[in-house]
Design a protein around this motif. Structure first.
Motif, PDB file in Angstrom:
ATOM      1  N   ALA A   1      65.129   2.119  68.189  1.00 25.72           N
ATOM      2  CA  ALA A   1      64.855   3.023  67.077  1.00 25.72           C
ATOM      3  C   ALA A   1      66.148   3.404  66.376  1.00 25.72           C
ATOM      4  CB  ALA A   1      64.151   4.271  67.582  1.00 25.72           C
ATOM      5  N   ASP A   2      66.076   3.468  65.030  1.00 28.20           N
ATOM      6  CA  ASP A   2      67.249   3.873  64.273  1.00 28.20           C
ATOM      7  C   ASP A   2      67.561   5.342  64.530  1.00 28.20           C
ATOM      8  OD1 ASP A   2      67.423   1.361  63.171  1.00 28.20           O
ATOM      9  OD2 ASP A   2      66.229   1.881  61.403  1.00 28.20           O
ATOM     10  N   ASP A   3      68.851   5.622  64.487  1.00 33.27           N
ATOM     11  CA  ASP A   3      69.241   7.023  64.623  1.00 33.27           C
ATOM     12  C   ASP A   3      68.773   7.799  63.406  1.00 33.27           C
ATOM     13  OD1 ASP A   3      70.510   6.531  67.028  1.00 33.27           O
ATOM     14  OD2 ASP A   3      72.442   6.065  66.079  1.00 33.27           O
ATOM     15  N   PRO A   4      68.255   8.987  63.580  1.00 32.92           N
ATOM     16  CA  PRO A   4      67.791   9.769  62.418  1.00 32.92           C
ATOM     17  C   PRO A   4      68.950  10.121  61.501  1.00 32.92           C
ATOM     18  CG  PRO A   4      67.816  11.123  64.414  1.00 32.92           C
ATOM     19  CD  PRO A   4      68.077   9.706  64.841  1.00 32.92           C
ATOM     20  N   GLY A   5      68.691  10.061  60.194  1.00 30.59           N
ATOM     21  CA  GLY A   5      69.707  10.411  59.224  1.00 30.59           C
ATOM     22  C   GLY A   5      69.870  11.910  59.095  1.00 30.59           C
ATOM     23  N   ALA A   6      70.766  12.319  58.179  1.00 30.56           N
ATOM     24  CA  ALA A   6      71.047  13.742  58.013  1.00 30.56           C
ATOM     25  C   ALA A   6      69.809  14.500  57.532  1.00 30.56           C
ATOM     26  CB  ALA A   6      72.203  13.932  57.036  1.00 30.56           C
ATOM     27  N   VAL A   7      69.073  13.877  56.585  1.00 27.80           N
ATOM     28  CA  VAL A   7      67.871  14.536  56.066  1.00 27.80           C
ATOM     29  C   VAL A   7      66.804  14.665  57.148  1.00 27.80           C
ATOM     30  CG1 VAL A   7      66.004  14.370  54.377  1.00 27.80           C
ATOM     31  CG2 VAL A   7      68.336  13.726  53.724  1.00 27.80           C
TER      32      VAL A   7
ATOM     33  N   ALA B   1      63.665  17.898  60.961  1.00 22.74           N
ATOM     34  CA  ALA B   1      63.233  18.177  62.327  1.00 22.74           C
ATOM     35  C   ALA B   1      63.518  19.619  62.731  1.00 22.74           C
ATOM     36  CB  ALA B   1      63.926  17.217  63.296  1.00 22.74           C
ATOM     37  N   LYS B   2      64.588  20.192  62.180  1.00 22.49           N
ATOM     38  CA  LYS B   2      64.968  21.558  62.540  1.00 22.49           C
ATOM     39  C   LYS B   2      64.251  22.610  61.697  1.00 22.49           C
ATOM     40  CE  LYS B   2      69.639  20.349  64.156  1.00 22.49           C
ATOM     41  NZ  LYS B   2      71.095  20.537  63.929  1.00 22.49           N
ATOM     42  N   SER B   3      63.932  22.267  60.447  1.00 17.63           N
ATOM     43  CA  SER B   3      63.344  23.251  59.528  1.00 17.63           C
ATOM     44  C   SER B   3      61.957  22.801  59.086  1.00 17.63           C
ATOM     45  CB  SER B   3      64.248  23.436  58.302  1.00 17.63           C
ATOM     46  OG  SER B   3      63.642  24.265  57.346  1.00 17.63           O
ATOM     47  N   GLY B   4      60.953  23.579  59.453  1.00 20.30           N
ATOM     48  CA  GLY B   4      59.603  23.270  59.015  1.00 20.30           C
ATOM     49  C   GLY B   4      59.427  23.438  57.518  1.00 20.30           C
ATOM     50  N   PHE B   5      60.179  24.391  56.912  1.00 19.37           N
ATOM     51  CA  PHE B   5      60.078  24.623  55.480  1.00 19.37           C
ATOM     52  C   PHE B   5      60.593  23.421  54.692  1.00 19.37           C
ATOM     53  CE2 PHE B   5      62.106  26.197  51.540  1.00 19.37           C
ATOM     54  CZ  PHE B   5      60.970  26.675  50.894  1.00 19.37           C
ATOM     55  N   VAL B   6      61.761  22.877  55.107  1.00 17.35           N
ATOM     56  CA  VAL B   6      62.319  21.698  54.436  1.00 17.35           C
ATOM     57  C   VAL B   6      61.396  20.503  54.622  1.00 17.35           C
ATOM     58  CG1 VAL B   6      64.252  20.092  54.375  1.00 17.35           C
ATOM     59  CG2 VAL B   6      64.681  22.535  54.645  1.00 17.35           C
ATOM     60  N   ASP B   7      60.857  20.359  55.816  1.00 19.05           N
ATOM     61  CA  ASP B   7      59.934  19.253  56.073  1.00 19.05           C
ATOM     62  C   ASP B   7      58.697  19.366  55.198  1.00 19.05           C
ATOM     63  OD1 ASP B   7      59.022  16.934  57.712  1.00 19.05           O
ATOM     64  OD2 ASP B   7      57.455  18.361  58.271  1.00 19.05           O
ATOM     65  N   HIS B   8      58.217  20.596  54.999  1.00 18.06           N
ATOM     66  CA  HIS B   8      57.059  20.813  54.126  1.00 18.06           C
ATOM     67  C   HIS B   8      57.380  20.423  52.680  1.00 18.06           C
ATOM     68  CE1 HIS B   8      53.359  22.701  52.673  1.00 18.06           C
ATOM     69  NE2 HIS B   8      54.085  23.223  51.699  1.00 18.06           N
ATOM     70  N   LEU B   9      58.571  20.811  52.186  1.00 20.15           N
ATOM     71  CA  LEU B   9      58.970  20.455  50.827  1.00 20.15           C
ATOM     72  C   LEU B   9      59.090  18.944  50.657  1.00 20.15           C
ATOM     73  CD1 LEU B   9      61.716  23.137  50.016  1.00 20.15           C
ATOM     74  CD2 LEU B   9      59.355  23.070  49.204  1.00 20.15           C
ATOM     75  N   MET B  10      59.649  18.278  51.656  1.00 21.22           N
ATOM     76  CA  MET B  10      59.811  16.830  51.570  1.00 21.22           C
ATOM     77  C   MET B  10      58.450  16.131  51.587  1.00 21.22           C
ATOM     78  SD  MET B  10      63.015  16.304  51.223  1.00 21.22           S
ATOM     79  CE  MET B  10      63.099  14.543  51.496  1.00 21.22           C
ATOM     80  N   ARG B  11      57.541  16.583  52.445  1.00 23.40           N
ATOM     81  CA  ARG B  11      56.206  15.982  52.470  1.00 23.40           C
ATOM     82  C   ARG B  11      55.465  16.240  51.168  1.00 23.40           C
ATOM     83  NH1 ARG B  11      53.093  18.427  55.658  1.00 23.40           N
ATOM     84  NH2 ARG B  11      54.458  19.989  56.633  1.00 23.40           N
ATOM     85  N   MET B  12      55.676  17.423  50.588  1.00 19.84           N
ATOM     86  CA  MET B  12      55.060  17.735  49.306  1.00 19.84           C
ATOM     87  C   MET B  12      55.565  16.784  48.223  1.00 19.84           C
ATOM     88  SD  MET B  12      55.314  21.294  47.129  1.00 19.84           S
ATOM     89  CE  MET B  12      57.081  21.058  46.871  1.00 19.84           C
ATOM     90  N   ASN B  13      56.867  16.551  48.200  1.00 21.71           N
ATOM     91  CA  ASN B  13      57.443  15.652  47.199  1.00 21.71           C
ATOM     92  C   ASN B  13      56.973  14.215  47.410  1.00 21.71           C
ATOM     93  OD1 ASN B  13      59.496  15.324  44.978  1.00 21.71           O
ATOM     94  ND2 ASN B  13      60.376  13.923  46.483  1.00 21.71           N
ATOM     95  N   GLU B  14      56.867  13.799  48.667  1.00 18.03           N
ATOM     96  CA  GLU B  14      56.399  12.446  48.960  1.00 18.03           C
ATOM     97  C   GLU B  14      54.946  12.267  48.536  1.00 18.03           C
ATOM     98  OE1 GLU B  14      57.115  12.147  53.103  1.00 18.03           O
ATOM     99  OE2 GLU B  14      59.283  11.887  52.897  1.00 18.03           O
ATOM    100  N   ARG B  15      54.120  13.276  48.807  1.00 14.29           N
ATOM    101  CA  ARG B  15      52.723  13.216  48.404  1.00 14.29           C
ATOM    102  C   ARG B  15      52.579  13.211  46.886  1.00 14.29           C
ATOM    103  NH1 ARG B  15      50.618  16.996  45.484  1.00 14.29           N
ATOM    104  NH2 ARG B  15      51.467  18.592  46.855  1.00 14.29           N
TER     105      ARG B  15
END
Length: 298
Positions: A22-28, A33-47
Motif C-alpha cells: 500500500a502507498d504511504d498516505p499523502g499529506a492531505v 484521517a485526523k480531522s473529520g471536518f476536513v474529510d467531510h469537506l473533501m468528500r463534499m467537493n469530490e461528490r
C-alpha cells in the motif's frame, strides 16, 4: 500447465489495481484521517465534481439570466400601471429624472416611461407569458441540479401538471425571497438606516454606526437563511431531513452574504467608467448567480 491467481481484495485500491504494498498516505490523506471536518469537506467537493456540479451551476445560471429580462418587463409594467393611476407620482418621478440626468438623456428616459405607460397592457401580456415560460424552465433545471446532488432523477415519476404547479410555487417563493434578501442588503449598505436613527435622535451615541452595521448584517443573514432554506429543503424532489437542511441553509446564508457584499463592491467599482457602467452590472449578475448556485449545489 498454466496457473491462475486470485486477486486479493485487501490489496486492491479504489481504482481496481492490485498493489503488493500500500502507498504511504499523502499529506492531505493524513489531515483527512485526523480531522473529520476536513474529510467531510473533501468528500463534499469530490461528490460535487463527480455529480457534475459545475455544469449544473452554469446551466442554472443561463436559465436564471434568461428569466430575469421578462421578469424585469413584468415589473416595469406593474410600475407603469401604478403610475398611470397616480399622476402626482408620475410628475414627481419625471421631475427627478430630468434633474438627475444631464442633457437629452432625461427627456429620452421620460419618453421611454411614457411609452411604457401607454403599452403597459402589452407588456403585461408578453412579460407574463415569457416569465411563466422561462421561469418554469428555470425552476425545473434548478430542481434537476439540486436533485442530482442527492443522486436522484428529478424528472422521473410524478404527475407532470403537479410538477409544474410546484415549480410555479417555487418560482414565486424564490423571487419574493430574493427581493427580500437583496432589499435588506441594499438598505443595510445605504445611508437609510443612519438617516432613520438620526431622525429619532439615536445616531449620536458611541458605537451607533457599528450597531447599524451589525443589525443590517444580521437581518441580511436571516433573509439569506430563508432563501437557502427554500432552495435546500423545498426545491429537491425528495424529503430533506430538517436538521441537515437547516444546517446547510445556515452555512449557505453566510456564504450568500459574502457573495452579496462582494457584488456591491464590484458594481460600485465597475460603474465608475462608461464601459463598466454598461457591461459591469450584467457580468457581475452572471458571476453572482453562478456563485450562488455553486453554494446551493454544494
Amino acid at each position: 500447465m498454466p496457473t491462475t491467481t486470485q486477486s486479493s481484495s485487501k490489496k486492491t485500491d479504489h481504482y481496481g489495481i492490485e498493489r503488493a504494498n500500500a502507498d504511504d498516505p499523502g499529506a492531505v490523506d493524513k489531515i483527512r484521517a485526523k480531522s473529520g471536518f476536513v474529510d467531510h469537506l473533501m468528500r463534499m467537493n469530490e461528490r460535487y465534481g463527480a455529480e457534475g456540479g459545475n455544469q449544473f451551476a452554469a446551466g442554472i445560471t443561463y436559465y436564471s439570466v434568461l428569466s430575469i429580462f421578462p421578469l424585469a418587463m413584468l415589473i416595469v409594467a406593474t410600475v407603469a400601471a401604478v403610475l398611470a393611476n397616480r399622476e402626482d407620482l408620475l410628475n414627481d418621478l419625471q421631475s427627478q429624472i430630468t434633474s438627475s440626468l444631464d442633457g437629452d438623456m432625461g427627456d429620452t428616459v421620460n419618453e421611454i416611461l411614457d411609452t411604457a405607460i401607454e403599452q403597459r397592457g402589452a407588456m403585461f401580456g408578453i412579460g407574463g407569458l415569457t416569465t411563466l415560460w422561462s421561469g418554469l424552465g428555470w425552476m425545473n433545471n434548478l430542481r434537476v441540479g439540486i436533485s442530482a446532488m442527492w443522486k436522484l432523477d428529478a424528472n422521473e415519476g410524478g404527475n407532470f401538471i403537479m410538477k409544474k404547479l410546484w415549480d410555479l410555487l417555487g418560482l414565486i417563493g424564490l423571487i419574493l425571497l430574493f427581493i427580500l434578501a437583496f432589499a435588506v442588503t441594499a438598505i443595510g449598505t445605504s445611508s437609510f438606516t443612519s438617516d432613520v436613527m438620526d431622525h429619532f435622535g439615536l445616531g449620536n451615541f458611541p458605537g451607533a454606526r457599528f450597531v447599524v452595521w451589525l443589525v443590517g448584517l444580521a437581518a441580511g443573514i436571516f433573509a439569506n437563511f430563508l432563501v437557502m432554506a427554500w432552495l435546500v429543503i423545498f426545491m429537491p424532489r425528495t424529503k430533506v431531513p430538517w436538521r441537515s437542511g437547516l444546517k446547510g441553509a445556515l452555512l449557505g446564508a453566510f456564504a450568500f452574504e459574502l457573495i452579496k457584499q462582494f457584488a456591491t463592491v464590484i458594481v460600485s467599482s465597475a460603474t465608475k467608467n462608461p464601459a463598466g457602467a454598461i457591461f459591469g452590472p450584467i457580468i457581475t449578475l452572471m458571476v453572482l448567480l453562478y456563485l450562488i448556485w455553486r453554494v446551493v449545489l454544494y
